[in-house]
Design an enzyme around this catalytic site. Structure first.
Site, PDB file in Angstrom:
ATOM      1  NE  ARG A  79      16.638 -35.248  50.216  1.00 28.52           N
ATOM      2  CZ  ARG A  79      16.299 -36.478  49.864  1.00 28.52           C
ATOM      3  NH1 ARG A  79      15.482 -37.196  50.625  1.00 28.52           N
ATOM      4  NH2 ARG A  79      16.783 -37.017  48.788  1.00 28.52           N
ATOM      5  CG  HIS A 123      13.729 -37.876  44.620  1.00 39.00           C
ATOM      6  ND1 HIS A 123      13.879 -37.666  45.987  1.00 39.00           N
ATOM      7  CD2 HIS A 123      12.879 -38.926  44.525  1.00 39.00           C
ATOM      8  CE1 HIS A 123      13.136 -38.531  46.662  1.00 39.00           C
ATOM      9  NE2 HIS A 123      12.499 -39.321  45.787  1.00 39.00           N
ATOM     10  CD  GLU A 168      15.007 -43.928  48.514  1.00 42.78           C
ATOM     11  OE1 GLU A 168      14.303 -44.564  47.699  1.00 42.78           O
ATOM     12  OE2 GLU A 168      14.603 -43.566  49.637  1.00 42.78           O
ATOM     13  CG  ASN A 297      16.427 -41.569  51.935  1.00 42.90           C
ATOM     14  OD1 ASN A 297      16.924 -40.614  52.531  1.00 42.90           O
ATOM     15  ND2 ASN A 297      16.095 -41.501  50.656  1.00 42.90           N
ATOM     16  CE1 TYR A 299       9.832 -43.506  54.382  1.00 40.30           C
ATOM     17  CE2 TYR A 299      11.868 -43.980  53.218  1.00 40.30           C
ATOM     18  CZ  TYR A 299      10.818 -43.125  53.493  1.00 40.30           C
ATOM     19  OH  TYR A 299      10.754 -41.889  52.891  1.00 40.30           O
ATOM     20  CD  GLU A 378      13.168 -40.132  51.024  1.00 46.92           C
ATOM     21  OE1 GLU A 378      12.490 -41.184  51.108  1.00 46.92           O
ATOM     22  OE2 GLU A 378      13.575 -39.677  49.947  1.00 46.92           O
TER      23      GLU A 378
END
Ligand code: IFM
Length: 482
Positions: A79, A123, A168, A297, A299, A378
């Site tokens: 990616r 991005h 994002e 994504n 985390y 991600e």
């Protein structure tokens, strides 16, 4: 096969992710125009240690070696994102052929190695020329983005099957325009709301144009940062505050793209803040016209308390700026505050390691968004890795982070989530925005003085997971960090 080994579905895509500004460097090569990040990171005090993306991982020149490393690891997808000002230096009109050729070489290099490209159009590196005209606060930028999507779609309709429009948009809009931590560094809620809406509109317009350029087999999605939002206590006030923050971080974007609507109360609040109706007739139809997959994504979770409970707490027990843990200030209109998080296991970035949050998020998405197909676009962790005396980089904490999150992802699949692939963030240690080069997320260590690459133990771990298409439920016994 050991019952400890959890299998992933046949055809599950294993990959690694990067983004243009974080790895490419070569900011003045071959006719690239400046982006908002070139401007932002040259302003004093914006990026730790005055670091900039001028050289980064020099991936623009070293991409072949980087693809070889990816190939050696047996990761079958990459990616990457396209630097818009490399392709259109002014963000409009004429194409810079040399810039486009770089991505052609990259895509062909991937295909040659049997690696599936996943191309992200945006991005965060907006052409500076567009910022001069208002950036994402201007609806004109949505038309320019549609034009850019058309250029990329026409150029790569036969080489790229997986497309992501935006990465994002929450961070790009709210950190970039409301909190000021990302480029362009503004602190204006009205501007952030307009930017968020325009980014979503740009996404919808880009999907429309890509569908016209690409074959039916192409899959188009958007990558959202999705945080599980946990109330600090079970009090009704904290639960309600967590609901508001969930709307702000997650549902504003998910509902728009997957349901063609915004959470009503937040829309009305934003109209008050901006002083005008920023949604025009037809916008939500364009935004919500449909995607083929959602990029997640993930985390870490966030913990939230109501303003009322924060005010009731004794000063000593409040979250304070001196906490070593993640502190996200919430805007006043949410009447919510970041709560002190449970003591635990944090990454170098101060994010708690909470794989259960990934499973929870995937199940919540399945339940609330009609079983939408998902790629984890991600997931990863930063730790202060170094090359040891043996020439290796031992990063057992990252291995454990990845393993536990993959177990959580596997559990979600078993519970019915249509999860199709996993991209580790990141292939390489890279320019981590406001943290410069101080945070290392890569599975490949980069010595920024020499550009020497050293695959970390976690790269070997992920390689083995991909080779077996399975992850072990049991933790391995691992050497200490270097
Ligand atoms: O490095 C970033 C990436 O650009 C966007 N998602 C989060 C990563 C880690 O902070």
């Amino acid at each position: 096969m050991s019952s400890q080994l959890l299998m992933f579905p046949k055809g599950f895509l294993w990959g690694a992710a990067t983004s243009s500004y974080q790895v490419e460097g070569a900011v003045a090569d071959d006719g690239r125009g400046p982006s908002i990040w070139d401007t932002f990171d040259h302003q004093p005090g914006k990026v730790l240690n005055g670091d900039t993306g001028e050289v980064a991982c020099d991936h623009y020149h070293r991409w072949e070696g980087d693809l070889d490393l990816l190939n050696d690891l047996g990761l079958r997808s990459y990616r990457f994102s396209v630097s818009w000002p490399r392709v259109q230096p002014d963000g409009a009109g004429k194409v810079n052929q040399k810039g486009l050729d770089f991505y052609r070489r990259l895509v062909e290099g991937l295909r040659h190695r049997g690696i599936e490209p996943l191309l992200t159009l945006y991005h965060w590196d907006l052409p500076e020329a567009l910022q001069q005209k208002g950036g994402w606060t201007s609806r004109e930028t949505t038309d320019r983005f549609e034009e850019f999507a058309g250029i990329m779609g026409s150029a790569f309709h036969d080489g790229v099957t997986l497309w992501v429009t935006l990465n994002e948009p929450f961070f790009a809009a709210f950190e970039g325009y409301e909190l000021g931590g990302l480029a362009p560094g503004l602190t204006d809620t009205g501007a952030a709301v307009e930017a968020a809406h325009n980014m979503l509109l740009a996404h919808g317009k880009a999907v429309r144009t890509l569908r016209a350029c690409l074959p039916e087999s192409a899959e188009i999605g958007i990558a959202l940062n999705l945080d599980v939002v946990r109330p600090a206590t079970s009090s009704p006030e904290d639960v309600a505050a967590a609901g508001r923050v969930n709307d702000y971080l997650n549902r504003w974007f998910l509902d728009a793209v997957l349901k063609g609507s915004y959470p009503r109360w937040l829309h009305d609040r934003y109209v008050q803040v901006t002083g005008r109706e920023f949604v025009r007739a037809g916008d939500l139809g364009v935004i919500g016209a449909g995607i083929d997959f959602l990029g997640v994504n993930y985390y870490t979770p966030v913990y939230v308390e109501s303003e009322a409970s924060r005010d009731r707490m004794a000063p000593g027990s409040r979250s304070t700026a001196t906490d070593t843990v993640l502190r996200r200030p919430y805007p006043d209109y949410l009447a919510a505050a970041a709560a002190r998080r449970p003591a635990g296991n944090y990454t170098a970035k101060g994010w708690d390691v909470d794989p259960g949050g990934l499973r929870e998020m995937l199940l919540w998405l399945r339940h609330n968004y009609n079983g939408v197909p998902v790629y984890i676009t991600e997931n990863g962790a930063s730790y202060p890795d170094a090359v040891g005396a043996d020439g290796e980089v031992h990063d057992p904490r990252r291995i454990e982070y990845l393993r536990t999150h993959l177990v959580a992802a596997n559990e979600a699949i078993v519970e019915g989530v249509d999860l199709r692939g996993y991209f580790v963030w990141s292939l390489l240690d890279n320019f981590e925005w406001g943290d410069g080069y101080a945070q290392r997320f890569g599975i490949i260590h980069v010595d920024f003085a020499t550009q020497r690459r050293t695959p970390k133990s976690s790269a070997k771990f992920l390689s083995e997971v991909a080779r077996r298409n399975a992850v072990s439920r049991a933790a391995a016994s691992l050497p200490a960090d270097t």
